[in-house]
Design a protein around this motif. Structure first.
Motif, PDB file in Angstrom:
ATOM      1  N   ALA A  16      29.658  -6.124  59.015  1.00  9.87           N
ATOM      2  CA  ALA A  16      30.895  -6.251  58.238  1.00  9.87           C
ATOM      3  C   ALA A  16      31.832  -5.068  58.426  1.00  9.87           C
ATOM      4  CB  ALA A  16      30.565  -6.413  56.754  1.00  9.87           C
ATOM      5  N   ALA A  17      31.302  -3.975  58.990  1.00  8.24           N
ATOM      6  CA  ALA A  17      32.097  -2.743  59.069  1.00  8.24           C
ATOM      7  C   ALA A  17      33.393  -2.947  59.850  1.00  8.24           C
ATOM      8  CB  ALA A  17      31.264  -1.626  59.681  1.00  8.24           C
ATOM      9  N   GLY A  18      33.297  -3.632  60.984  1.00  2.00           N
ATOM     10  CA  GLY A  18      34.472  -3.838  61.831  1.00  2.00           C
ATOM     11  C   GLY A  18      35.610  -4.537  61.110  1.00  2.00           C
ATOM     12  N   SER A  19      35.279  -5.573  60.339  1.00  3.59           N
ATOM     13  CA  SER A  19      36.351  -6.323  59.679  1.00  3.59           C
ATOM     14  C   SER A  19      36.902  -5.566  58.469  1.00  3.59           C
ATOM     15  CB  SER A  19      35.869  -7.722  59.277  1.00  3.59           C
ATOM     16  OG  SER A  19      34.712  -7.620  58.493  1.00  3.59           O
ATOM     17  N   ILE A  20      36.142  -4.599  57.958  1.00  4.26           N
ATOM     18  CA  ILE A  20      36.651  -3.783  56.856  1.00  4.26           C
ATOM     19  C   ILE A  20      37.581  -2.696  57.406  1.00  4.26           C
ATOM     20  CG2 ILE A  20      35.989  -2.082  55.100  1.00  4.26           C
ATOM     21  CD1 ILE A  20      33.410  -3.888  54.721  1.00  4.26           C
ATOM     22  N   ILE A  21      37.193  -2.121  58.535  1.00  2.00           N
ATOM     23  CA  ILE A  21      37.996  -1.055  59.138  1.00  2.00           C
ATOM     24  C   ILE A  21      39.243  -1.634  59.798  1.00  2.00           C
ATOM     25  CG2 ILE A  21      38.018   0.746  60.919  1.00  2.00           C
ATOM     26  CD1 ILE A  21      34.901   0.932  60.378  1.00  2.00           C
ATOM     27  N   GLY A  22      39.063  -2.747  60.514  1.00  2.52           N
ATOM     28  CA  GLY A  22      40.193  -3.388  61.185  1.00  2.52           C
ATOM     29  C   GLY A  22      40.487  -2.716  62.512  1.00  2.52           C
ATOM     30  N   LYS A  23      41.328  -3.366  63.303  1.00  5.16           N
ATOM     31  CA  LYS A  23      41.683  -2.861  64.626  1.00  5.16           C
ATOM     32  C   LYS A  23      42.368  -1.509  64.506  1.00  5.16           C
ATOM     33  CE  LYS A  23      43.010  -5.125  68.861  1.00  5.16           C
ATOM     34  NZ  LYS A  23      43.072  -6.532  69.224  1.00  5.16           N
ATOM     35  N   THR A  27      43.127  -2.159  58.841  1.00  2.00           N
ATOM     36  CA  THR A  27      42.788  -2.838  57.594  1.00  2.00           C
ATOM     37  C   THR A  27      42.475  -1.840  56.490  1.00  2.00           C
ATOM     38  OG1 THR A  27      41.866  -4.594  58.951  1.00  2.00           O
ATOM     39  CG2 THR A  27      41.363  -4.681  56.619  1.00  2.00           C
ATOM     40  N   ILE A  28      41.691  -0.833  56.835  1.00  2.01           N
ATOM     41  CA  ILE A  28      41.288   0.134  55.821  1.00  2.01           C
ATOM     42  C   ILE A  28      42.490   0.975  55.361  1.00  2.01           C
ATOM     43  CG2 ILE A  28      40.526   2.124  57.236  1.00  2.01           C
ATOM     44  CD1 ILE A  28      37.879   1.993  55.567  1.00  2.01           C
ATOM     45  N   VAL A  29      43.412   1.248  56.270  1.00  2.00           N
ATOM     46  CA  VAL A  29      44.633   1.988  55.920  1.00  2.00           C
ATOM     47  C   VAL A  29      45.478   1.156  54.941  1.00  2.00           C
ATOM     48  CG1 VAL A  29      46.857   2.818  56.815  1.00  2.00           C
ATOM     49  CG2 VAL A  29      44.735   3.434  57.978  1.00  2.00           C
ATOM     50  N   GLN A  30      45.626  -0.115  55.264  1.00  2.27           N
ATOM     51  CA  GLN A  30      46.388  -1.041  54.422  1.00  2.27           C
ATOM     52  C   GLN A  30      45.754  -1.154  53.030  1.00  2.27           C
ATOM     53  OE1 GLN A  30      49.224  -2.397  55.191  1.00  2.27           O
ATOM     54  NE2 GLN A  30      49.414  -3.660  53.357  1.00  2.27           N
ATOM     55  N   LEU A  31      44.435  -1.266  53.009  1.00  2.00           N
ATOM     56  CA  LEU A  31      43.690  -1.394  51.753  1.00  2.00           C
ATOM     57  C   LEU A  31      43.905  -0.158  50.876  1.00  2.00           C
ATOM     58  CD1 LEU A  31      41.676  -3.292  50.336  1.00  2.00           C
ATOM     59  CD2 LEU A  31      39.828  -2.134  51.550  1.00  2.00           C
ATOM     60  N   GLN A  32      43.913   1.007  51.505  1.00  2.00           N
ATOM     61  CA  GLN A  32      44.127   2.246  50.757  1.00  2.00           C
ATOM     62  C   GLN A  32      45.553   2.285  50.204  1.00  2.00           C
ATOM     63  OE1 GLN A  32      41.806   5.854  52.293  1.00  2.00           O
ATOM     64  NE2 GLN A  32      42.116   4.716  54.180  1.00  2.00           N
ATOM     65  N   LYS A  33      46.496   1.816  51.026  1.00  2.00           N
ATOM     66  CA  LYS A  33      47.897   1.789  50.600  1.00  2.00           C
ATOM     67  C   LYS A  33      48.068   0.878  49.383  1.00  2.00           C
ATOM     68  CE  LYS A  33      50.797   2.442  54.372  1.00  2.00           C
ATOM     69  NZ  LYS A  33      51.195   1.767  55.595  1.00  2.00           N
ATOM     70  N   GLU A  34      47.485  -0.324  49.479  1.00  3.14           N
ATOM     71  CA  GLU A  34      47.677  -1.318  48.423  1.00  3.14           C
ATOM     72  C   GLU A  34      46.990  -0.937  47.118  1.00  3.14           C
ATOM     73  OE1 GLU A  34      46.595  -5.199  49.818  1.00  3.14           O
ATOM     74  OE2 GLU A  34      48.112  -5.147  51.411  1.00  3.14           O
TER      75      GLU A  34
END
Length: 178
Positions: A16-23, A27-34
């Motif tokens: 699952a790590a890849g889909s949480i981190i994202g390309k 993804t993880i940057v966006q998640l932190q922003k939101e």
């Protein structure tokens, strides 16, 4: 208190790590922003002792922790059907097949002090969490000899049940003065 920062440590299966981190970490940057949370993931082969799972440390408000955790749980539920086959087979490495139940589980690492709060007197609190959420909640035994300051809480159930149980566990993390 409103706006206070708390920590939540969650175990993330490698698949699952890849889909949480994202390309490129998008993804993880966006998640932190939101959410306004800070999210740190251990390196790809840096697993929690005794597991083949990475540690994700989330820091933020209670709302942020619940939101980030909801997203992570979703990614863990999307277990690829061929996850057992995706690991390259090597003579040196035992093949890590993932237990199919893992998709319905949430694994949180808590300090021993918080574990005590989650269990409650004679197990009363953990029973109440299970009754209120409908999820099954288990705490790892204190390992003999190893001075581990943490315990793993495994929550298993339907997505909604797990969400409720995690909310209740996060409340306990909040109550721990440490």
């Amino acid at each position: 208190p409103l706006g206070s920062q708390y920590f939540l440590k969650v175990l993330i299966p490698s698949y699952a790590a890849g889909s949480i981190i994202g390309k490129g970490g998008q993804t993880i940057v966006q998640l932190q922003k939101e959410t306004g949370a800070t999210i740190k993931l251990s390196k790809s082969k840096d697993f929690y002792p005794g597991t083949t799972e990475r540690v994700c440390l989330i820091q933020g408000t209670i709302e942020a922790l619940n939101a980030v955790h909801g997203f992570i749980a979703e990614k863990i539920r999307e277990m690829p059907q061929n996850v057992a086959k995706t690991e390259p087979v090597s003579i040196l490495q035992p093949q890590t097949t993932v237990n199919p139940d893992r998709a319905n589980q949430v694994k949180i690492i808590v300090p021993n002090s918080t574990a005590g709060l989650i269990i409650g007197k004679g197990g009363a609190t953990v029973k109440a969490i299970m009754e209120q959420s409908g999820a099954w909640v288990q705490l790892s035994q204190k390992p003999d000899g190893i001075n581990l300051q943490n315990r793993v809480v495994t929550v298993s159930g339907e997505p909604e049940q797990n969400r409720k149980a995690v909310e209740l566990i996060i409340q306990k993390i909040q109550e721990d003065p440490q």
